[in-house]
Design an enzyme around this catalytic site. Structure first.
Site, short mmCIF file in Angstrom:
data_model
loop_
_atom_site.label_atom_id
_atom_site.label_comp_id
_atom_site.label_asym_id
_atom_site.label_seq_id
_atom_site.Cartn_x
_atom_site.Cartn_y
_atom_site.Cartn_z
N ASP A 32 0.86 -1.17 0.00
CA ASP A 32 0.00 0.00 0.00
C ASP A 32 0.91 1.24 0.00
OD1 ASP A 32 -2.26 1.67 0.36
OD2 ASP A 32 -2.01 1.58 2.53
N PHE A 33 0.33 2.40 -0.27
CA PHE A 33 1.14 3.63 -0.29
C PHE A 33 0.92 4.47 0.96
CE2 PHE A 33 1.98 8.07 -1.41
CZ PHE A 33 3.32 7.96 -1.75
N ASP A 34 -0.24 5.12 1.08
CA ASP A 34 -0.49 6.02 2.21
C ASP A 34 -0.57 5.23 3.52
OD1 ASP A 34 -1.15 8.87 1.04
OD2 ASP A 34 -2.16 7.42 -0.27
N ASP A 214 -2.20 -0.67 5.74
CA ASP A 214 -2.55 -0.12 7.05
C ASP A 214 -4.04 0.14 7.27
OD1 ASP A 214 -2.72 2.19 5.26
OD2 ASP A 214 -2.77 3.40 7.08
#
Length: 269
Positions: A32-34, A214
């Site tokens: 994932d990124f954020d 997250d």
């Protein structure tokens, strides 16, 4: 579906990780990124991967026996600008998938983009007038950002958004929640886990898959890789489909460095 349990710290599963990787011929690392590669910030436009995570992704992407993918809720074009190096990008929660130079877009999501655009415009004129409430049209999905909205008016924004989606989205669009965001997308059984499964299908059967994320939207991806692979949740120890956890994007970098050094050495020993 198995009952979810609290994930254990990554460090406590090193022996299990070693055994799994030693029996594999290839690693798939989906990220994932954020909140995972990048710390969560007040303004999403300011988000950027930490230097340590950027370096770790670049190192892993250079390994022939490792396939790297970034799987994000951001639009594909947006996330591509924020992190270099991975072999594969999935945007809009997997509705867009770029691999080997081609981009695939879920046809239902494409067909409902005009309806989504009209709904985002309506939200802009209503809840978008609330201080610091930002409406983001990502073409295939939309996001109502609540992080900077005064806490006292967040319930109003949630109620009003849900009412508008129910009224104008009809059976074609649906609302879901994340960390201080509301997500609007096509009402189809599709998520990050589906994108991960498509990526896995192109890889050898002896591949060990790892997904690091997250948020609530990452749970389907954790389910896609567990129990044969490893879901790694970034954050606290609330019950999750992921079996492992780390605390922050800084710890994600340490985890990626482990796979880039020890993990690669263990492959097919």
């Amino acid at each position: 579906m198995h009952a979810q349990t609290p994930p254990v710290p990554f460090d406590e599963a090193i022996d299990r990780l070693r055994r799994a990787v030693r029996d594999a011929s290839k690693l798939l690392l989906c990220l994932d990124f954020d909140g995972t590669l990048a710390p969560i910030v007040e303004d999403p436009d300011d988000a950027g991967a930490t230097l340590a995570n950027e370096a770790a992704v670049a190192t892993l992407a250079a390994e022939l026996r490792v396939t790297t993918a970034v799987v994000s809720g951001r639009a594909l074009a947006d996330v591509r600008e924020r992190v270099d190096g991975p072999d594969i990008y999935a945007g809009n929660h997997g509705l867009e998938l770029e691999r080997e130079g081609t981009i695939a877009v879920h046809p239902v999501a494409r067909n409902r983009a005009a309806r989504l655009a009209r709904l985002c415009s309506l939200l802009e004129r209503t809840v978008g007038t609330v201080p610091n409430c930002r409406i983001e049209n990502k073409r295939l999905t939309g996001t109502v950002h609540l992080r900077s909205v005064p806490e006292a008016v967040r319930p109003f924004v949630r109620r009003r958004t849900r009412a508008l989606v129910d009224r104008f989205g009809g059976d074609g669009l649906e609302l879901s929640t994340g960390k201080r965001i509301l997500e609007i997308g096509p009402a189809i059984p599709w998520g990050k886990g589906n994108a991960v499964e498509l990526i896995e299908a192109d890889l050898p059967g002896e591949t060990v898959s790892v997904y690091v994320g997250d948020d609530v939207t990452d749970e389907s991806a954790f389910r896609a890789v567990e129990p044969d692979g490893f879901g790694v949740r970034v954050g606290d120890d609330e019950p999750s489909a992921a079996s492992l956890r780390v605390e922050s994007p800084d710890d994600v970098a340490v985890t990626l460095e482990w796979f880039g050094s020890i993990g690669v050495e263990l492959l097919d020993q």
